[in-house]
Design an enzyme around this catalytic site. Structure first.
Site: not given
Length: 500
Positions: A159-160, A183, A236, A258-259, A292, A391
């Site tokens: 969402w960012n 999604k 996410g 990508e976390l 992130c 985080e």
């Protein structure tokens, strides 16, 4: 089903096979404008049935000769046209994203000005994906390699920065001939649905890009578990990424993840402190800290610590909080209420751990009734506190002094994450030493948050697996095939007859 209060809101259905499709269950959920906390629209609440339909449509398109046999150059033309359409619709897309997740409209306008370049980059790359001829011990045998598309790629996006991070997956996937099922986050569906419409308008087959909206536990999990899916690309949280990695690995399906991050931003004694202060502010307060790559841990050499802190604190206190659609606003809301509450809980935890709140530290409605949080600086912290290790994903900065290069390397690398890092110094040798020894996939020197579609990025440690952007990402969306051809017309020898 939507209640009466939501019945009058704009309604968004799934986008499957080039058309809007109602959810199989008939259920919808409400998306809220984070600046005002007021309902914005309803979106289809997808489930496994909707995902099955989308994947089946994507699979049919993938196998259709009109897409499968389309030349690489023509795929490039379609990507270039899509980039042009995004540029033509930039204002609409920017406003959609700004009202959906609270990002500043002027920031989104800047992103939309550069977003077409991602599609143009992969358009240029489409017909430059080549194999190789491999030398063999027998000159009569030709061995060559070729790269093929995987099939149906699932993209689960956050969402960012929904448009940018979805583009990082969709553009290279289409470049090499895959089809995609997206999604999006349930908090930011509208702009992704509009992007899918532009894909078809650009000339792609209707099933090339499909969108199933809904919740992660319902639509997202169904996508991850679908047996016809060839790959998942996810951006996410690390916790969700870990579950996706386990699920896909059990079926021998690839994943690009990508976390999270807890990136260090390091200011040495010889740095231009004024520039470093602006880099620190950009690293943590841009996008309300919801990135992130946020530089949420700042290490300042003890000799410049006070000056840097004074400059950063002064700018943090002057940041204008307000309506993200207004040009004068510098900090918009957090994307949803529970995220604002999570940030507030972390700051309270920091106080309990012994940290001192130098600036900010309070939730506010921004005068609009929304989910805002003040730019916050925590001091008197150490690297073992949870607010320094975990985080937060909000406008919260922890700043600590250090005395030596070896000490700050140890502190910077003492984290489960390894996404990004910043170094501020005028010592060229030191800059290269730090870049080599920092455990981060991206290292910025005397800048922060710079990026380009041409530059690959990768997370180390718990920050992810796989590569996005650049030519390297093509390997993530293709499979390598080795072909052996016997060019000799001689009789094939009996394998059981020994030859001298």
């Amino acid at each position: 089903m939507p209640d009466q209060s939501s019945a009058a809101l704009p309604r968004h259905d799934h986008y499957i096979g080039g058309e809007r499709v109602a959810p199989s269950s008939g259920d919808y959920f409400v998306s809220v404008n984070p600046a005002t906390a007021l309902p914005l629209y309803t979106a289809a609440r997808g489930n496994a049935d909707d995902v099955r339909r989308a994947v089946a449509d994507a699979r049919t398109t993938f196998e259709d000769p009109r897409w499968r046999d389309l030349s690489q150059t023509k795929r490039g033309h379609l990507l270039r046209r899509l980039g042009d359409l995004i540029a033509e619709n930039a204002e609409e897309l920017a406003r959609m994203e700004s009202t959906d997740n609270g990002k500043l409209l002027r920031e989104m306008r800047g992103q939309l000005a550069t977003l077409p370049e991602y599609y143009r980059y992969y358009a240029g790359l489409a017909d430059k994906i080549e194999g190789a001829v491999i030398p063999t011990s027998d000159r009569r045998v030709l061995n060559y390699t070729m790269r093929e598309p995987l099939g149906v790629v699932g993209a689960i996006t956050p969402w960012n920065s929904p448009l940018t991070l979805t583009t990082s997956k969709v553009a290279p996937a289409l470049c090499v001939g895959n089809t995609v099922v997206i999604k999006p986050s349930e908090y930011t569906s509208a702009a992704i649905l509009r992007l899918a419409e532009l894909v078809v308008e650009a000339g792609f087959p209707p099933g090339a890009v499909n969108v199933v909206t809904g919740y992660g536990a319902e639509a997202g999990q169904a996508l991850v578990d679908h047996p016809d899916l060839a790959k998942i690309s996810f951006t996410g949280s690390t916790a969700t990424g870990s579950r996706i990695a386990a699920a896909t690995a059990s079926r021998f399906v690839g994943s690009t993840l990508e976390l999270g991050g807890k990136s260090p931003n390091i200011v040495f004694e010889d740095a231009n402190v004024a520039n470093a202060a602006m880099g620190v502010v950009a690293g943590i307060f841009a996008a309300a800290g919801q990135t992130c790559i946020a530089g949420s841990r700042v290490f300042a050499h003890r000799s410049v610590y006070d000056e840097l802190l004074e400059r950063v604190a002064a700018r943090a206190q002057s940041i204008r909080i307000g309506d993200p659609l207004h040009d004068e606003t510098e900090l918009g809301p957090l994307a949803f209420e529970t995220q604002r509450d999570k940030v507030a809980q972390y700051v309270d935890l920091g106080r309990e751990e012994g940290a001192r709140v130098l600036t900010g530290g309070r939730a506010t409605d921004g005068g609009l009734g929304g989910y805002f949080y003040e730019p916050t600086i925590l001091v008197d912290v150490d690297n073992d506190m949870r607010v320094v290790r975990e985080e937060i994903f909000g406008p919260v900065l922890a700043i600590m002094p250090f005395d030596s290069e070896e000490e700050v390397l140890r502190l910077a690398n003492d984290t489960e994450y390894g996404l990004a890092a910043g170094v501020w110094t005028t010592n060229l040798a030191r800059a290269h030493r730090m870049a080599a020894r920092l455990e981060a996939g991206t290292v910025w020197v005397n800048t922060y948050r710079a990026m380009s579609p041409m530059s690959p990025r990768q997370g180390f440690k718990a920050s992810g697996v796989g590569i996005e952007h650049g030519t390297e990402t093509i390997k993530e969306y293709t499979r390598l095939k080795s072909v052996w051809v016997n060019t000799s017309e001689d009789a094939v020898a009996d394998p059981f007859v020994m030859r001298s």
